[in-house]
Write a protein that holds these residues in place. Structure first.
Motif, PDB file in Angstrom:
ATOM      1  N   CYS A  27     126.523  87.188 104.066  1.00  0.00           N
ATOM      2  CA  CYS A  27     127.158  88.389 103.282  1.00  0.00           C
ATOM      3  C   CYS A  27     126.235  88.974 102.276  1.00  0.00           C
ATOM      4  O   CYS A  27     125.560  88.145 101.649  1.00  0.00           O
ATOM      5  CB  CYS A  27     128.608  87.828 102.696  1.00  0.00           C
ATOM      6  SG  CYS A  27     129.708  87.022 103.732  1.00  0.00           S
ATOM      7  N   ALA A  28     126.306  90.061 101.891  1.00  0.00           N
ATOM      8  CA  ALA A  28     125.594  90.754 101.025  1.00  0.00           C
ATOM      9  C   ALA A  28     126.235  92.076 100.608  1.00  0.00           C
ATOM     10  O   ALA A  28     127.236  92.516 100.870  1.00  0.00           O
ATOM     11  CB  ALA A  28     124.259  91.087 101.398  1.00  0.00           C
ATOM     12  N   ASN A  29     125.634  92.857  99.583  1.00  0.00           N
ATOM     13  CA  ASN A  29     126.185  93.981  99.227  1.00  0.00           C
ATOM     14  C   ASN A  29     126.273  95.054 100.260  1.00  0.00           C
ATOM     15  O   ASN A  29     125.457  95.224 100.993  1.00  0.00           O
ATOM     16  CB  ASN A  29     125.248  94.585  98.129  1.00  0.00           C
ATOM     17  CG  ASN A  29     125.345  96.009  97.680  1.00  0.00           C
ATOM     18  OD1 ASN A  29     125.251  96.905  98.345  1.00  0.00           O
ATOM     19  ND2 ASN A  29     126.074  96.201  96.435  1.00  0.00           N
ATOM     20  N   ARG A  30     127.470  95.748 100.236  1.00  0.00           N
ATOM     21  CA  ARG A  30     127.616  96.446 101.647  1.00  0.00           C
ATOM     22  C   ARG A  30     126.530  97.556 101.801  1.00  0.00           C
ATOM     23  O   ARG A  30     126.195  97.785 102.889  1.00  0.00           O
ATOM     24  CB  ARG A  30     129.066  97.418 101.501  1.00  0.00           C
ATOM     25  CG  ARG A  30     129.407  98.300 102.647  1.00  0.00           C
ATOM     26  CD  ARG A  30     130.737  98.894 102.596  1.00  0.00           C
ATOM     27  NE  ARG A  30     130.854  99.766 103.892  1.00  0.00           N
ATOM     28  CZ  ARG A  30     130.206 100.919 104.069  1.00  0.00           C
ATOM     29  NH1 ARG A  30     129.527 101.353 103.110  1.00  0.00           N
ATOM     30  NH2 ARG A  30     130.574 101.659 105.118  1.00  0.00           N
ATOM     31  N   ASP A  31     126.170  98.379 100.611  1.00  0.00           N
ATOM     32  CA  ASP A  31     125.086  99.428 100.691  1.00  0.00           C
ATOM     33  C   ASP A  31     123.935  98.868 101.457  1.00  0.00           C
ATOM     34  O   ASP A  31     123.138  99.692 102.100  1.00  0.00           O
ATOM     35  CB  ASP A  31     124.947 100.210  99.294  1.00  0.00           C
ATOM     36  CG  ASP A  31     126.246 101.151  99.029  1.00  0.00           C
ATOM     37  OD1 ASP A  31     127.073 101.364  99.951  1.00  0.00           O
ATOM     38  OD2 ASP A  31     126.210 101.116  97.811  1.00  0.00           O
ATOM     39  N   ALA A  32     123.664  97.778 101.108  1.00  0.00           N
ATOM     40  CA  ALA A  32     122.110  97.144 101.315  1.00  0.00           C
ATOM     41  C   ALA A  32     122.385  96.777 102.868  1.00  0.00           C
ATOM     42  O   ALA A  32     121.285  97.097 103.537  1.00  0.00           O
ATOM     43  CB  ALA A  32     121.931  95.932 100.523  1.00  0.00           C
ATOM     44  N   VAL A  33     123.570  96.267 103.284  1.00  0.00           N
ATOM     45  CA  VAL A  33     123.471  95.797 104.737  1.00  0.00           C
ATOM     46  C   VAL A  33     123.560  97.320 105.536  1.00  0.00           C
ATOM     47  O   VAL A  33     122.881  97.161 106.503  1.00  0.00           O
ATOM     48  CB  VAL A  33     125.007  95.261 104.802  1.00  0.00           C
ATOM     49  CG1 VAL A  33     125.281  94.994 106.383  1.00  0.00           C
ATOM     50  CG2 VAL A  33     124.824  93.862 104.057  1.00  0.00           C
ATOM     51  N   VAL A  34     124.207  98.199 105.142  1.00  0.00           N
ATOM     52  CA  VAL A  34     124.396  99.500 105.923  1.00  0.00           C
ATOM     53  C   VAL A  34     122.940 100.116 106.067  1.00  0.00           C
ATOM     54  O   VAL A  34     122.448 100.627 106.859  1.00  0.00           O
ATOM     55  CB  VAL A  34     125.492 100.384 105.139  1.00  0.00           C
ATOM     56  CG1 VAL A  34     125.572 101.647 106.029  1.00  0.00           C
ATOM     57  CG2 VAL A  34     126.844  99.792 105.642  1.00  0.00           C
ATOM     58  N   CYS A  81     130.081  90.864 105.311  1.00  0.00           N
ATOM     59  CA  CYS A  81     129.711  89.993 105.822  1.00  0.00           C
ATOM     60  C   CYS A  81     129.510  90.213 107.389  1.00  0.00           C
ATOM     61  O   CYS A  81     130.225  90.989 108.093  1.00  0.00           O
ATOM     62  CB  CYS A  81     130.816  88.706 106.064  1.00  0.00           C
ATOM     63  SG  CYS A  81     131.130  88.381 104.333  1.00  0.00           S
ATOM     64  N   LEU A  82     128.344  89.586 107.987  1.00  0.00           N
ATOM     65  CA  LEU A  82     128.270  89.834 109.328  1.00  0.00           C
ATOM     66  C   LEU A  82     129.018  89.121 110.309  1.00  0.00           C
ATOM     67  O   LEU A  82     129.132  87.632 110.128  1.00  0.00           O
ATOM     68  CB  LEU A  82     126.614  89.363 109.621  1.00  0.00           C
ATOM     69  CG  LEU A  82     126.145  89.240 111.149  1.00  0.00           C
ATOM     70  CD1 LEU A  82     126.134  90.851 111.647  1.00  0.00           C
ATOM     71  CD2 LEU A  82     124.734  88.507 111.323  1.00  0.00           C
ATOM     72  N   VAL A  83     129.820  89.471 111.144  1.00  0.00           N
ATOM     73  CA  VAL A  83     130.660  88.829 112.024  1.00  0.00           C
ATOM     74  C   VAL A  83     129.918  88.696 113.640  1.00  0.00           C
ATOM     75  O   VAL A  83     130.209  87.596 113.882  1.00  0.00           O
ATOM     76  CB  VAL A  83     131.951  89.785 112.445  1.00  0.00           C
ATOM     77  CG1 VAL A  83     132.909  89.124 113.227  1.00  0.00           C
ATOM     78  CG2 VAL A  83     132.664  89.856 110.890  1.00  0.00           C
ATOM     79  N   ALA A  84     129.327  89.645 114.108  1.00  0.00           N
ATOM     80  CA  ALA A  84     128.535  89.505 115.327  1.00  0.00           C
ATOM     81  C   ALA A  84     127.776  90.610 115.281  1.00  0.00           C
ATOM     82  O   ALA A  84     127.868  91.687 114.750  1.00  0.00           O
ATOM     83  CB  ALA A  84     129.665  89.529 116.475  1.00  0.00           C
ATOM     84  N   SER A  85     126.601  90.442 116.311  1.00  0.00           N
ATOM     85  CA  SER A  85     125.667  91.378 116.534  1.00  0.00           C
ATOM     86  C   SER A  85     125.127  91.098 117.865  1.00  0.00           C
ATOM     87  O   SER A  85     125.481  90.037 118.431  1.00  0.00           O
ATOM     88  CB  SER A  85     124.519  91.291 115.483  1.00  0.00           C
ATOM     89  OG  SER A  85     123.821  90.468 115.610  1.00  0.00           O
ATOM     90  N   GLY A  86     124.658  92.298 118.678  1.00  0.00           N
ATOM     91  CA  GLY A  86     123.833  92.026 119.766  1.00  0.00           C
ATOM     92  C   GLY A  86     123.443  93.020 120.398  1.00  0.00           C
ATOM     93  O   GLY A  86     123.296  94.139 119.751  1.00  0.00           O
ATOM     94  N   ARG A  87     122.853  93.120 121.778  1.00  0.00           N
ATOM     95  CA  ARG A  87     122.208  94.073 122.307  1.00  0.00           C
ATOM     96  C   ARG A  87     123.338  94.626 123.700  1.00  0.00           C
ATOM     97  O   ARG A  87     123.554  93.509 124.450  1.00  0.00           O
ATOM     98  CB  ARG A  87     120.959  93.754 122.900  1.00  0.00           C
ATOM     99  CG  ARG A  87     120.041  93.484 121.734  1.00  0.00           C
ATOM    100  CD  ARG A  87     118.591  93.261 122.557  1.00  0.00           C
ATOM    101  NE  ARG A  87     117.652  93.091 121.301  1.00  0.00           N
ATOM    102  CZ  ARG A  87     117.199  94.091 120.576  1.00  0.00           C
ATOM    103  NH1 ARG A  87     117.266  95.180 120.805  1.00  0.00           N
ATOM    104  NH2 ARG A  87     116.280  93.639 119.535  1.00  0.00           N
ATOM    105  N   GLY A  88     123.208  95.924 123.857  1.00  0.00           N
ATOM    106  CA  GLY A  88     123.882  96.379 124.910  1.00  0.00           C
ATOM    107  C   GLY A  88     125.402  96.364 124.941  1.00  0.00           C
ATOM    108  O   GLY A  88     126.048  95.489 124.524  1.00  0.00           O
ATOM    109  N   GLU A  89     126.078  97.324 125.520  1.00  0.00           N
ATOM    110  CA  GLU A  89     127.630  97.460 125.521  1.00  0.00           C
ATOM    111  C   GLU A  89     128.264  96.338 126.294  1.00  0.00           C
ATOM    112  O   GLU A  89     129.300  95.963 125.872  1.00  0.00           O
ATOM    113  CB  GLU A  89     127.893  98.910 125.844  1.00  0.00           C
ATOM    114  CG  GLU A  89     129.235  99.600 125.687  1.00  0.00           C
ATOM    115  CD  GLU A  89     129.722 100.663 125.986  1.00  0.00           C
ATOM    116  OE1 GLU A  89     130.818 101.143 126.553  1.00  0.00           O
ATOM    117  OE2 GLU A  89     128.704 101.632 125.646  1.00  0.00           O
ATOM    118  N   GLY A  90     127.587  96.261 127.539  1.00  0.00           N
ATOM    119  CA  GLY A  90     128.139  95.343 128.118  1.00  0.00           C
ATOM    120  C   GLY A  90     128.739  94.005 127.693  1.00  0.00           C
ATOM    121  O   GLY A  90     129.587  93.414 127.825  1.00  0.00           O
TER     122      GLY A  90
END
Length: 99
Positions: A27-34, A81-90
């Motif tokens: 987790c971090a400051n929202r503005d910094a994450v965005v 907070c980061l919940v999930a990330s990835g590549r590709g819509e599928g």
């Protein structure tokens, strides 16, 4: 992208409860994450929703769907907070389908 965003919002509500117990390491400051999502990955907000506990779930993606990120903002703690990330819509659709 609209169909994708609608399904993502509905299914990602589950992620709100998971991320609400996230530790400070993700987790971090929202503005910094965005700012970092935009600068490093070219991602911008495509969907958001608010939980009953006033936490805000946001989905960011690159216009061509090559990368995506799901964030949860905890306004009471002033953290995103980061919940999930990835590549590709599928992959995101497959992940959400399994919830």
């Amino acid at each position: 992208m609209v169909k994708f965003a609608g399904k993502a919002i509905a299914a990602a509500v589950f992620a709100m409860s998971v991320a609400s117990s996230a530790n400070a390491a993700t987790c971090a400051n929202r503005d910094a994450v965005v700012d970092r999502l935009n600068a490093n990955f070219g991602e911008s907000l495509i969907a958001n929703a608010m939980s009953a506990s006033n936490n805000v779930m946001e989905i960011y993606a690159k216009p061509n769907s090559s990368t995506w990120t799901i964030l949860l903002t905890l306004p009471q703690r002033r953290l995103t907070c980061l919940v999930a990330s990835g590549r590709g819509e599928g992959r995101l659709q497959a992940f959400l389908h399994d919830l």
